[in-house]
Design a protein around this motif. Structure first.
Motif, PDB file in Angstrom:
ATOM      1  N   SER A   1      29.831  42.003  35.900  1.00 39.96           N
ATOM      2  CA  SER A   1      30.135  43.216  35.458  1.00 39.96           C
ATOM      3  C   SER A   1      31.901  43.496  35.593  1.00 39.96           C
ATOM      4  O   SER A   1      32.327  44.247  34.714  1.00 39.96           O
ATOM      5  CB  SER A   1      29.490  44.549  36.178  1.00 39.96           C
ATOM      6  OG  SER A   1      28.011  44.575  35.959  1.00 39.96           O
ATOM      7  N   LEU A   2      32.318  42.962  36.796  1.00 43.48           N
ATOM      8  CA  LEU A   2      33.846  42.930  36.929  1.00 43.48           C
ATOM      9  C   LEU A   2      34.389  42.058  35.677  1.00 43.48           C
ATOM     10  O   LEU A   2      35.321  42.560  35.051  1.00 43.48           O
ATOM     11  CB  LEU A   2      34.115  42.575  38.047  1.00 43.48           C
ATOM     12  CG  LEU A   2      35.780  42.261  38.326  1.00 43.48           C
ATOM     13  CD1 LEU A   2      36.517  43.636  38.356  1.00 43.48           C
ATOM     14  CD2 LEU A   2      35.940  41.662  39.787  1.00 43.48           C
ATOM     15  N   LEU A   3      33.901  41.152  35.440  1.00 45.69           N
ATOM     16  CA  LEU A   3      34.570  40.064  34.528  1.00 45.69           C
ATOM     17  C   LEU A   3      34.405  40.810  33.043  1.00 45.69           C
ATOM     18  O   LEU A   3      35.469  40.971  32.213  1.00 45.69           O
ATOM     19  CB  LEU A   3      33.497  38.950  34.203  1.00 45.69           C
ATOM     20  CG  LEU A   3      33.869  37.897  35.177  1.00 45.69           C
ATOM     21  CD1 LEU A   3      32.959  36.678  35.249  1.00 45.69           C
ATOM     22  CD2 LEU A   3      35.263  37.367  35.327  1.00 45.69           C
ATOM     23  N   LEU A   4      33.250  41.485  32.744  1.00 39.87           N
ATOM     24  CA  LEU A   4      33.107  42.301  31.354  1.00 39.87           C
ATOM     25  C   LEU A   4      33.798  43.490  31.340  1.00 39.87           C
ATOM     26  O   LEU A   4      34.622  43.842  30.345  1.00 39.87           O
ATOM     27  CB  LEU A   4      31.661  42.755  31.306  1.00 39.87           C
ATOM     28  CG  LEU A   4      30.502  41.670  31.099  1.00 39.87           C
ATOM     29  CD1 LEU A   4      29.326  42.372  31.243  1.00 39.87           C
ATOM     30  CD2 LEU A   4      30.716  40.703  29.946  1.00 39.87           C
ATOM     31  N   THR A   5      34.250  44.052  32.550  1.00 35.25           N
ATOM     32  CA  THR A   5      35.298  45.273  32.562  1.00 35.25           C
ATOM     33  C   THR A   5      36.679  44.806  32.319  1.00 35.25           C
ATOM     34  O   THR A   5      37.426  45.320  31.478  1.00 35.25           O
ATOM     35  CB  THR A   5      35.376  45.969  33.920  1.00 35.25           C
ATOM     36  OG1 THR A   5      34.060  46.370  34.340  1.00 35.25           O
ATOM     37  CG2 THR A   5      36.382  46.905  34.040  1.00 35.25           C
ATOM     38  N   LEU A   6      37.238  43.469  32.807  1.00 28.37           N
ATOM     39  CA  LEU A   6      38.303  42.985  32.471  1.00 28.37           C
ATOM     40  C   LEU A   6      38.464  42.507  31.147  1.00 28.37           C
ATOM     41  O   LEU A   6      39.724  42.257  30.823  1.00 28.37           O
ATOM     42  CB  LEU A   6      38.855  42.065  33.582  1.00 28.37           C
ATOM     43  CG  LEU A   6      38.918  42.636  35.054  1.00 28.37           C
ATOM     44  CD1 LEU A   6      39.030  41.528  36.064  1.00 28.37           C
ATOM     45  CD2 LEU A   6      40.040  43.683  35.212  1.00 28.37           C
ATOM     46  N   ALA A   7      37.406  42.202  30.557  1.00 30.06           N
ATOM     47  CA  ALA A   7      37.441  41.694  29.081  1.00 30.06           C
ATOM     48  C   ALA A   7      37.422  42.765  28.138  1.00 30.06           C
ATOM     49  O   ALA A   7      37.331  42.672  26.912  1.00 30.06           O
ATOM     50  CB  ALA A   7      36.388  40.684  28.924  1.00 30.06           C
TER      51      ALA A   7
END
Length: 243
Positions: free
Chosen positions: A50-56
């Motif tokens: 979810s952190l990766l998806l947020t930063l993308a």
């Protein structure tokens, strides 16, 4: 495929996401310069995906702040999505096992405004060829060349394919989830070397892992996610957190 220093700087300050089932990730802090390889370390259930998806720019945080290339999240998430690409993210954008390598390449070219490219099958489409070369995926090594279905690729070659597909859009940031899973020690080293090579081309790379030691010194920095109170899969939180 990108000029050096073309990557996007990434900053997170107390970045947090809370969904209906509790904290997904909380108080993430790091600052990465353009062209850095960042290992995002956290145990299972700590919200790394979810952190990766947020930063993308694909999910909306509920606390703290973040910016990609100076673009504030979530306010400017649409602009972030134009410069950020997802590499392999299990459960989100895995290659269709029934489609061939060529079919995946044609689909990605179409998504980025290129016309249908039958030349991909013959290996003559320049952008596809450059992406494959940059990701280290040699069609001559595959069982049936570019006509090889994704289900016949090993874990490392699936990572290479997913990376090549991300590179086609010429992004400034690539996010990859668990690149070192289901690999032996040599495969893990090769996976992180692929990401190091990608960053060395000037593209910022964020890669999640349960053990940053697997990067074997190849990452420029390590950021950490704290365990969530209640583990939640990204698809379960997407309805509440989608940007």
């Amino acid at each position: 495929m990108a000029d050096r220093h073309a990557g996007a700087a990434v900053r997170a300050e107390a970045l947090s996401l809370r969904g209906a089932r509790g904290w997904v990730y909380r108080d993430v802090e790091f600052e990465a310069p353009p062209g850095a390889l960042v290992a995002l370390e956290g145990e299972a259930g700590s919200g790394r995906t979810s952190l990766l998806l947020t930063l993308a720019g694909r999910m909306r945080p509920t606390g703290g702040s973040a910016a990609v290339d100076g673009l504030a999240l979530p306010k400017q998430a649409a602009k972030v999505r134009r410069i950020a690409a997802l590499g392999p993210v299990p459960g989100v954008n895995e290659p269709d096992p029934a489609l061939t390598v060529a079919a995946h390449l044609r689909e990605q070219l179409h998504l980025h405004g290129r016309p249908f490219a039958p030349s991909v099958r013959r290996g003559t489409d320049r952008r596809a060829a450059l992406a494959l070369a940059a990701a280290g995926l040699d069609p001559d090594r595959l069982p049936d060349g570019l006509r090889t279905p994704a289900r016949e690729l090993g874990a490392l070659d699936r990572l290479r394919l997913g990376t090549a597909l991300a590179l086609i859009g010429e992004p400034r940031l690539i996010c990859v989830d668990e690149p070192d899973e289901r690999l032996d020690d040599a495969g893990r080293r090769a996976a992180w070397q692929l990401l190091r090579d990608t960053a060395d081309r000037g593209i910022t790379v964020l890669a999640s892992t349960t053990d940053a030691g697997r990067a074997a010194g190849l990452a420029d920095l390590t950021a950490h996610t704290a365990p969530a109170e209640t583990p939640a899969a990204p698809e379960q939180e997407a309805a509440d957190a989608r940007a």
